[in-house]
Every structure is written in structure tokens, then in C-alpha cells.
Design a protein around this motif. Structure first.
Motif: not given
Length: 239
Positions: A1-9, A14-20, A32-43
Motif C-alpha cells: 500500500m502507499k503511505i506517507r512515511g515521514e510523520r509529524e506529531c 516530533t518527526r519520525w519515519s514510519y518506515y523505521e 496517535m495524531r500525526s500527519v504525513g509530510l511526504d508523498d504517498p510511497t509504496e510500502h
């Protein structure tokens, strides 16, 4: 699925990577309230790790059937949470995934067996000993009665990897690779239809081919693509 992996609380910034982390929960404040900062990417890759230490510790104290059932369940969970596309980047089909797929089916077979030969028991224990390090018995050490385990495990692993290769192709189209994957699927489905009852050599060859296709895509490796084509053209299922 495509997700926005770079998150900001949205609570603490705080910023972190969902990929990690594999989680949308803020690692600092737990929100659990965060937003994606990048384009949706297959993951598809998870953060799963296979650790069989605890289950190996049961061998001396528990019936082998109970140990086998526990090992199968641990591998089942690991496989469910695994994937091969991480933030749009293709990962290889690694030995730990293959060993886990084989140990899962071997564990299920041992858990339900009415009688178990010494060779079958040794085969299962060898898988349990090294699966989390990507180690498994060589093809010629697989008991005849257990070759369906390896055949079916490898076919399912090839299917899982092929599926993620297809997802990767959606963003990185390659007509030649798409054609190879269609042919590969035919062979994989045949092995599954035979319940994995093929020679370990045939099952291993199918893994080699899909890995070569993966290298061709991930590294733009024309040599790997040609090797995959050559081996696929000459592939035959040995019964």
C-alpha cells in the motif's frame, strides 16, 4: 500500500519515519495524531524480527509437538508482518524469510504427526536451530517425507515476493520483467497445485530466478535479468 512515511506529531511536533518504526504512534509522547509530510510511497515491509531463542529453550522440557506448534505460530506471525518494499525501495527475498516459511510448515507437520522418524525430527530441529539466522538444511538433507514442506514453503515465498515485485512495477514499469513474472507465476502455481511435492532442486531454482529478477529491478542489473530469463526458459519441475 502507499503511505506517507515521514510523520509529524500534531501534539508535540516530533518527526519520525514510519518506515523505521512501523508505527503511526509518536515515539516521544505516544500520541496517535500525526500527519504525513511526504508523498504517498509504496510500502509493504514491516518491522518484524524473527527470534526463536525462547522456543529453542522449550526443547528439553516440552513435547516436540508443542515446541513445533509454538515455532510454527512464531514464524506465521513473522511472515504476516514481513514485506519487501520499504519506502519505495525494493528489498531482496532473504534467507530468514525462506527459513521462516519452511519452519512454519515443518512445525505444522511435526505438530500433527502421529509418528515421527528420527530424520524428520532432526530436520525440524535443524530448522529451529538456525532459521532466525537464515540457516536451513541443504537440499540433500531434506527427508523425502518432508520435501513437500520445502517445495510448498519456497513456492509461497516466491509468490509473496512476486506479489511485491508487481507492486514495485506499478511505479517502475518494465515490460520484460512483467512477462517474466507471469511465466514464473505459472511454475509457482504448478508447484502449489502439487502441494510442494517436487524436488528441492526445483524449488530452489524458482527462488534463484525470482531473486535474480529482484536484483535486476533494484539495481538495474541487466546481467541478472538475462540470467533470470535464461534459467526461466530452461526451467522444468522435477517430480
Amino acid at each position: 500500500m502507499k503511505i506517507r512515511g515521514e510523520r509529524e506529531c500534531q501534539e508535540c511536533g516530533t518527526r519520525w519515519s514510519y518506515y523505521e518504526t512501523g508505527s503511526v504512534v509518536c515515539p516521544d509522547c505516544g500520541s496517535m495524531r500525526s500527519v504525513g509530510l511526504d508523498d504517498p510511497t509504496e510500502h509493504t515491509a514491516g518491522s518484524a524480527e524473527l527470534d526463536l531463542t525462547e522456543i529453542r529453550g522449550l526443547v528439553d522440557d516440552q513435547p516436540l509437538a508443542d515446541v513445533a506448534e509454538a515455532a510454527a505460530e512464531r514464524c506465521r506471525e513473522y511472515l504476516r508482518r514481513s514485506g519487501f518494499v520499504s519506502g519505495g525501495e525494493l528489498r531482496p527475498l532473504d534467507d530468514t524469510y525462506l527459513a521462516a516459511a519452511e519452519l512454519r510448515l515443518a512445525g505444522e507437520a511435526v505438530a500433527r504427526a502421529m509418528r515421527l522418524s528420527d530424520d524428520e525430527g532432526y530436520y525440524f530441529l535443524e530448522l529451529l536451530r538456525g532459521a532466525d539466522a537464515g540457516e536451513r538444511p541443504p537440499a540433500d538433507a531434506v527427508p523425502e517425507s518432508m520435501r513437500t514442506v520445502r517445495g510448498l514453503a519456497y513456492a509461497r515465498a516466491v509468490d509473496a515476493y512476486r506479489s511485491d515485485l508487481r507492486r514495485y512495477l506499478d511505479d517502475n514499469p518494465d515490460e520484460t520483467v512483467g512477462s517474466l513474472l507471469a511465466t514464473l507465476r505459472d511454475h509457482q502455481k504448478r508447484i502449489e497445485a502439487l502441494d510442494g511435492d517436487v524436488s528441492p532442486r526445483s524449488a530452489g531454482e524458482l527462488v534463484y530466478i525470482v531473486r535474480a529478477i529482484g536484483r535486476a529491478l533494484a539495481d538495474d542489473d541487466e546481467t541478472a535479468l538475462a540470467e533470470a530469463q535464461r534459467r526461466l526458459d530452461g526451467f522444468e519441475v522435477d517430480l
